[in-house]
Design a protein around this motif. Structure first.
Motif, PDB file in Angstrom:
ATOM      1  N   VAL A  42       0.843  -1.184   0.000  1.00  0.00           N
ATOM      2  CA  VAL A  42       0.000   0.000   0.000  1.00  0.00           C
ATOM      3  C   VAL A  42       0.885   1.243   0.000  1.00  0.00           C
ATOM      4  O   VAL A  42       1.914   1.273   0.669  1.00  0.00           O
ATOM      5  N   GLY A  43       0.473   2.239  -0.766  1.00  0.00           N
ATOM      6  CA  GLY A  43       1.211   3.493  -0.773  1.00  0.00           C
ATOM      7  C   GLY A  43       0.648   4.418  -1.831  1.00  0.00           C
ATOM      8  O   GLY A  43      -0.142   4.011  -2.679  1.00  0.00           O
ATOM      9  N   PRO A  44       1.085   5.673  -1.801  1.00  0.00           N
ATOM     10  CA  PRO A  44       0.576   6.658  -2.767  1.00  0.00           C
ATOM     11  C   PRO A  44       1.096   6.391  -4.177  1.00  0.00           C
ATOM     12  O   PRO A  44       2.076   5.663  -4.372  1.00  0.00           O
ATOM     13  N   SER A  45       0.442   6.993  -5.130  1.00  0.00           N
ATOM     14  CA  SER A  45       0.849   6.866  -6.524  1.00  0.00           C
ATOM     15  C   SER A  45       2.304   7.307  -6.677  1.00  0.00           C
ATOM     16  O   SER A  45       2.728   8.317  -6.111  1.00  0.00           O
ATOM     17  N   GLY A  46       3.073   6.512  -7.406  1.00  0.00           N
ATOM     18  CA  GLY A  46       4.466   6.853  -7.681  1.00  0.00           C
ATOM     19  C   GLY A  46       5.459   6.439  -6.614  1.00  0.00           C
ATOM     20  O   GLY A  46       6.639   6.766  -6.707  1.00  0.00           O
ATOM     21  N   CYS A  47       5.018   5.682  -5.607  1.00  0.00           N
ATOM     22  CA  CYS A  47       5.931   5.316  -4.518  1.00  0.00           C
ATOM     23  C   CYS A  47       6.755   4.064  -4.814  1.00  0.00           C
ATOM     24  O   CYS A  47       7.651   3.723  -4.053  1.00  0.00           O
ATOM     25  N   GLY A  48       6.445   3.352  -5.924  1.00  0.00           N
ATOM     26  CA  GLY A  48       7.250   2.189  -6.297  1.00  0.00           C
ATOM     27  C   GLY A  48       6.554   0.848  -6.174  1.00  0.00           C
ATOM     28  O   GLY A  48       7.190  -0.196  -6.296  1.00  0.00           O
ATOM     29  N   LYS A  49       5.237   0.837  -5.948  1.00  0.00           N
ATOM     30  CA  LYS A  49       4.508  -0.431  -5.817  1.00  0.00           C
ATOM     31  C   LYS A  49       4.631  -1.285  -7.074  1.00  0.00           C
ATOM     32  O   LYS A  49       4.973  -2.466  -7.007  1.00  0.00           O
ATOM     33  N   SER A  50       4.372  -0.682  -8.231  1.00  0.00           N
ATOM     34  CA  SER A  50       4.463  -1.424  -9.495  1.00  0.00           C
ATOM     35  C   SER A  50       5.893  -1.852  -9.778  1.00  0.00           C
ATOM     36  O   SER A  50       6.131  -2.963 -10.264  1.00  0.00           O
ATOM     37  N   THR A  51       6.841  -0.996  -9.463  1.00  0.00           N
ATOM     38  CA  THR A  51       8.254  -1.345  -9.651  1.00  0.00           C
ATOM     39  C   THR A  51       8.604  -2.567  -8.810  1.00  0.00           C
ATOM     40  O   THR A  51       9.264  -3.491  -9.279  1.00  0.00           O
ATOM     41  N   LEU A  52       8.140  -2.590  -7.568  1.00  0.00           N
ATOM     42  CA  LEU A  52       8.410  -3.725  -6.692  1.00  0.00           C
ATOM     43  C   LEU A  52       7.825  -5.014  -7.271  1.00  0.00           C
ATOM     44  O   LEU A  52       8.495  -6.057  -7.306  1.00  0.00           O
ATOM     45  N   LEU A  53       6.596  -4.950  -7.766  1.00  0.00           N
ATOM     46  CA  LEU A  53       5.979  -6.119  -8.387  1.00  0.00           C
ATOM     47  C   LEU A  53       6.752  -6.560  -9.628  1.00  0.00           C
ATOM     48  O   LEU A  53       6.939  -7.760  -9.866  1.00  0.00           O
ATOM     49  N   ASN A  54       7.213  -5.601 -10.430  1.00  0.00           N
ATOM     50  CA  ASN A  54       7.996  -5.931 -11.628  1.00  0.00           C
ATOM     51  C   ASN A  54       9.315  -6.601 -11.271  1.00  0.00           C
ATOM     52  O   ASN A  54       9.796  -7.474 -12.000  1.00  0.00           O
ATOM     53  N   LEU A  55       9.914  -6.210 -10.150  1.00  0.00           N
ATOM     54  CA  LEU A  55      11.146  -6.850  -9.690  1.00  0.00           C
ATOM     55  C   LEU A  55      10.869  -8.288  -9.256  1.00  0.00           C
ATOM     56  O   LEU A  55      11.615  -9.211  -9.597  1.00  0.00           O
TER      57      LEU A  55
END
Length: 179
Positions: A42-55
């Motif tokens: 959970v976090g605000p837009s642009g905090c890296g959630k999608s990046t973390l999932l992509n990793l």
């Protein structure tokens, strides 16, 4: 420090920076996820959630640190980790059942097993009557349910979901979360 073999998924001191002089999107993320655990980010837009999932999915590599799956470093995408995106990411030239069977075919499942799994999961998401529909004939919620059936049919160890229900109405979102 342990080997991580007792963990399904482990991130050790993972950081991600885009570009040589870009800022870090993620800094020193460490987490251990057990078999059968449901884990939310959970976090605000642009905090890296999608990046973390992509990793975790292996689509990207960390600038620093390591992502482990069953104690082994993640070196790229794999059938043990399936990603469900914000948009359905369905192939418009395939019908609903062909979309669900696509990954199964690539993974080497027999035609009989592809049919069985596709029908099972289309029935689960209440799209069994729409097997022959083209993607453009589906509503947004139906597309996401088809994408969910495709992901579930792979029977992966880790299902990564990047806000897959964010564009759907509340009723459809609740139904999909329950399923």
């Amino acid at each position: 420090m342990g080997t991580g073999i007792d963990r399904l998924l482990e991130l050790r001191d993972v950081s991600k920076q885009y570009g040589e002089h870009g800022g870090e999107v993620l800094t020193s993320v460490s987490v251990k996820i057990e078999e059968g655990e449901f884990f939310g980010i959970v976090g605000p837009s642009g905090c890296g959630k999608s990046t973390l999932l992509n990793l975790i999915a292996g689509f990207e590599t960390p600038t620093h640190g390591t992502v482990y799956m069953d104690g082994k470093p993640v070196a790229g995408p794999g059938n043990d980790r399936i990603m469900m995106f914000q948009d359905s990411a369905l192939f418009p030239w395939l019908n609903v059942i062909e979309n669900v069977k696509f990954g199964l075919s690539i993974a080497g499942f027999s035609r009989e097993e592809q049919e069985e799994r596709a029908h099972k999961y289309l029935k689960l998401v209440k799209l069994d009557r729409f097997c022959d529909y083209r993607i453009h004939e589906l509503s947004g919620g139906m597309k996401q349910r088809a994408a969910l059936a495709r992901a579930l049919a792979m029977d992966c160890r880790v299902l990564l979901m990047d806000e897959p229900f964010s564009a759907l109405d509340k009723q459809t979102t609740n139904v999909l979360r329950e399923e």
